[in-house]
Every structure is written in structure tokens, then in C-alpha cells.
Design a protein around this motif. Sequence first.
Motif, PDB file in Angstrom:
ATOM      1  N   ASP A 258       0.945 -65.226 -48.481  1.00  0.00           N
ATOM      2  CA  ASP A 258      -0.247 -64.659 -47.862  1.00  0.00           C
ATOM      3  C   ASP A 258       0.198 -63.653 -46.803  1.00  0.00           C
ATOM      4  OD1 ASP A 258      -2.702 -64.060 -46.803  1.00  0.00           O
ATOM      5  OD2 ASP A 258      -3.125 -66.061 -46.028  1.00  0.00           O
TER       6      ASP A 258
ATOM      7  N   ASN B  26      -1.989 -62.803 -43.642  1.00  0.00           N
ATOM      8  CA  ASN B  26      -1.942 -63.728 -42.508  1.00  0.00           C
ATOM      9  C   ASN B  26      -0.511 -64.104 -42.122  1.00  0.00           C
ATOM     10  OD1 ASN B  26      -4.824 -64.089 -42.151  1.00  0.00           O
ATOM     11  ND2 ASN B  26      -4.805 -65.232 -44.074  1.00  0.00           N
TER      12      ASN B  26
ATOM     13  N   ASN C 184      -4.069 -67.636 -54.094  1.00  0.00           N
ATOM     14  CA  ASN C 184      -4.644 -66.979 -52.921  1.00  0.00           C
ATOM     15  C   ASN C 184      -5.945 -66.300 -53.316  1.00  0.00           C
ATOM     16  OD1 ASN C 184      -4.864 -66.059 -50.312  1.00  0.00           O
ATOM     17  ND2 ASN C 184      -3.367 -64.432 -50.534  1.00  0.00           N
TER      18      ASN C 184
ATOM     19  N   ASP D  66      -8.932 -65.291 -50.906  1.00  0.00           N
ATOM     20  CA  ASP D  66      -9.354 -64.247 -49.985  1.00  0.00           C
ATOM     21  C   ASP D  66      -8.733 -64.500 -48.614  1.00  0.00           C
ATOM     22  OD1 ASP D  66     -10.896 -66.271 -48.794  1.00  0.00           O
ATOM     23  OD2 ASP D  66     -12.765 -65.621 -49.732  1.00  0.00           O
ATOM     24  N   GLN D  67      -9.242 -63.864 -47.587  1.00  0.00           N
ATOM     25  CA  GLN D  67      -8.645 -63.946 -46.259  1.00  0.00           C
ATOM     26  C   GLN D  67      -8.622 -65.362 -45.705  1.00  0.00           C
ATOM     27  OE1 GLN D  67      -7.321 -61.286 -44.754  1.00  0.00           O
ATOM     28  NE2 GLN D  67      -6.832 -62.150 -42.746  1.00  0.00           N
ATOM     29  N   THR D  68      -9.621 -66.156 -46.052  1.00  0.00           N
ATOM     30  CA  THR D  68      -9.754 -67.483 -45.448  1.00  0.00           C
ATOM     31  C   THR D  68      -9.633 -68.644 -46.434  1.00  0.00           C
ATOM     32  OG1 THR D  68     -12.173 -67.352 -45.650  1.00  0.00           O
ATOM     33  CG2 THR D  68     -11.186 -66.577 -43.584  1.00  0.00           C
ATOM     34  N   ASN D  69      -9.591 -68.347 -47.737  1.00  0.00           N
ATOM     35  CA  ASN D  69      -9.612 -69.423 -48.723  1.00  0.00           C
ATOM     36  C   ASN D  69      -8.530 -69.283 -49.787  1.00  0.00           C
ATOM     37  OD1 ASN D  69     -12.251 -71.018 -48.176  1.00  0.00           O
ATOM     38  ND2 ASN D  69     -12.942 -68.880 -48.213  1.00  0.00           N
TER      39      ASN D  69
ATOM     40  N   SER E 272     -10.027 -74.247 -47.641  1.00  0.00           N
ATOM     41  CA  SER E 272      -9.817 -73.564 -46.363  1.00  0.00           C
ATOM     42  C   SER E 272      -8.322 -73.435 -46.071  1.00  0.00           C
ATOM     43  CB  SER E 272     -10.491 -74.346 -45.232  1.00  0.00           C
ATOM     44  OG  SER E 272     -10.048 -73.891 -43.965  1.00  0.00           O
ATOM     45  N   LYS E 273      -7.880 -72.220 -45.752  1.00  0.00           N
ATOM     46  CA  LYS E 273      -6.483 -72.021 -45.367  1.00  0.00           C
ATOM     47  C   LYS E 273      -6.189 -72.632 -43.996  1.00  0.00           C
ATOM     48  CE  LYS E 273      -5.803 -67.656 -47.857  1.00  0.00           C
ATOM     49  NZ  LYS E 273      -5.530 -66.201 -47.719  1.00  0.00           N
ATOM     50  N   LYS E 274      -7.225 -72.856 -43.226  1.00  0.00           N
ATOM     51  CA  LYS E 274      -7.038 -73.364 -41.864  1.00  0.00           C
ATOM     52  C   LYS E 274      -6.777 -74.861 -41.830  1.00  0.00           C
ATOM     53  CE  LYS E 274      -9.285 -73.533 -37.324  1.00  0.00           C
ATOM     54  NZ  LYS E 274     -10.494 -73.161 -36.538  1.00  0.00           N
ATOM     55  N   ASP E 275      -7.596 -75.646 -42.563  1.00  0.00           N
ATOM     56  CA  ASP E 275      -7.475 -77.102 -42.464  1.00  0.00           C
ATOM     57  C   ASP E 275      -7.414 -77.819 -43.816  1.00  0.00           C
ATOM     58  OD1 ASP E 275     -10.092 -76.992 -43.372  1.00  0.00           O
ATOM     59  OD2 ASP E 275     -10.990 -77.517 -41.447  1.00  0.00           O
TER      60      ASP E 275
ATOM     61  N   THR F  70     -14.279 -75.813 -49.099  1.00  0.00           N
ATOM     62  CA  THR F  70     -15.351 -74.975 -48.572  1.00  0.00           C
ATOM     63  C   THR F  70     -16.429 -74.706 -49.608  1.00  0.00           C
ATOM     64  OG1 THR F  70     -14.130 -72.954 -49.133  1.00  0.00           O
ATOM     65  CG2 THR F  70     -13.796 -73.867 -46.935  1.00  0.00           C
TER      66      THR F  70
END
Length: 385
Positions: A120, A123, A159, A161-164, A189-192, A196
Motif C-alpha cells: 500500500d 499509505n 488492496n 481503496d485508500q481505507t479498505n 478496514s485497514k485501520k483496525d 466495513t
Amino acid sequence: MKLKNTIGSLVLFMGLVGCIEKEQSADSLITVDVSVSYPKKELVLQDFMDVEYIPLETTDEFLTQGLVLDVGKTYLLVKNRNNDGDIFLFDRKTGKGIRKFNYKGNGPQDYVRINSLILDEANDEIFVSSPGNKLLVYDLYGGFKRCLVLENATSSVLNFDQTNLIGYDMSEYYNKGKERTKDYHFLISKKDGSVTQRIHLPFKTIVTPIVADGEMFVSGFLESIRCSNNKWTLMDTSVDTLYHYEKDGNLKPAIIRKPSVNEMKPEIFLSVGISTDRYHFMQTTINSFDFEKGRGFKTGELMYDAKDKAIYEGIVYNGDFIEKKFVAMTARPVNNEIEGIESMDAFRLIEAYEKGKLKDGVLKDIASKLGEEDNPVIMLVKQRK
């Protein structure tokens, strides 16, 4: 191990519900009869795709078997086939080794093994899929950032998109013949690592590539997600329709197979490969396995030609070789830019060069400078610009 459930009556569930678009021209749909043989059509890869060759730099630190799992604008993300835990970053343009790290182990910041890698660059992160439904996240220097624990046994993580990320839930893969209990494609979610969005492909009964023989069974694996020519295609071995998934969440029927997978014995599954504006490559897989010989799940290569409005047995060859060298158009998906990857061993290219089997051009020039112990040369297949 044994297959506990026999296959019950299979019910075709073709109603398009939820967010699936109701209005669609029949001309935009491809219909494939997987039970018939099609005439053969041969193509040369370079006639309709762009090809890029990258010789990986060979040094004492950067020695690799060259399994490229993801490609960005700047980097190639590479591992070894023997799962020793090494992760390499090579420069996309020059093939120069940039850095290498290895966190194989049992600690909270380690991966037990590398199932897949996701680069990614937007990011500045690398995702390492590891057993235990884990995604270990590192920065591009190998620094640990976080560990995502997924709620499902997940395959084909890509991968999105920007967040998922996007993935496929395999938790009910071995429940062949049972009714489904949930949706299997989902955004992560790429964050946690939370789900989503679940994506619903309509079908009722689970049909997977599993063959049983008494107490034994063997299972195959087919890709369930592909991004090609700026379109996401979602597949499931239980459905008769393959769908394009759009950024707004809509599903659009793309390919319809017949006969229904529920009406075949053995089943023949259909999956998609690279698509261009004209050619759409597909693969059939027969759900059959010879336990004595240890072979099965025979595949066939198909291609829909939009100009001819016809289906062929599509065979593609690399035009940089004098003799016909097959190129897989349905191999593991990569990302929206890179449609296919092939790792070419240095010693094989040297042999082809010395025997006069390479045409004049970039690949022949690269082969003329290789040593027997050099790292592989990477071929990237891209859409024609």
C-alpha cells in the motif's frame, strides 16, 4: 479428515436482489457454456498488452527466488518460495535491492508464515497475511505498526481503496451441500481489521471444489476476486453469475455460466482472468480428482472475443520467444495496474539466449548479461496504453 456432509439437493437461486442493478443491456453480458469445447485461437501477448521486464539486482544481501506478490509505482514486493520469512523491496524501475526484513516468529509483532503480501504505497504500508486470521502491518522500512485480527478465515486479500482491503471469507468453505449463513465477500478496514461492508452474491447452497473418496477428501482453490481493466469482478463457486463490483457498492452481472453449477456432476467451475476492451480471459476447473495418481482439478483456458462476439479456447504466447512460450492469463491477480507477473529464472533465460530462442529486443539484451546464479527477471503484464 473426512467430509461429513453429503451433497444434498442443490437449488438454483438466481434472483438479483439488494443493490444489483436491474437495468442492463443483454449485449453487455457474456454467456459461457462450460460443458462444450470451443475452437482454438492463438494470440501473441505483445499484440494487445504492454510488457515490462525487470532484472532483479543480485548481491549477497539480495538473493531471492523472486516470488513477486505485489507491485507499486515505486517498489516490487518479493518473497521466497520456501517461506523462510524474508521480505524484499526492489526498485520497480531499476530492479535494485532497496531493503530486506524478516519477522518470522511467534511474537506479537511476528508472522508465523507469509500467506500473501499487500503493498500500500499510498499509505506507506505493507500488509502480511499470516495464519491465525492475522494481518501484520509494517511500514516500508520494516517497522511494525499494528496487528489486525480478522473475524473470518480470509483468502484473496487485495488492496481496494485508500481505507479498505477486500477479501473473501472461507469460514464455511468445507460446508459443501449446506445452506449459506452469511455473505462471503467483504471490505476490511485497514485501520483496525473490522468488516466495513459485506457484499451479497445471491445463491442458497454452498458448492465448493471438494472431492471425497471414502474417509478422504481433497479441496481445490479458485480465486474469488480480481481487479482487471479498472473493474472488480467477484466470483464464488456456488453461483452461476460473476459480478462486477463498483465503488458505489452496486453489483452488475458480467458473466453467466451454463449449465448451472447445481446441475453438473462433476461440477465445472468458472473463474475470470485478465480482461481488456476486446478480450476476456476465463478458466474452467473440473471438480474431479484421481486419488491413486494424485492429480485432478483439470483446468481449461477460455477467451471471449468482444469483436467476434465469440468464445474460444484462448492460448497466449510470449512474442519475445521464437518458440511458442505459453503465458497464463488467469494466474493470481495483482492490482489495478499490473495484470500479471511471471518470474523468469536466470539460468533458463541464459539457455534460451545461447540456443537462439529469443527474438531481438529488451529480453534478449537482458539475458545476454545474466549470470547463472543471478536473481530472476520479472515480467510485468499491463494494459495497452
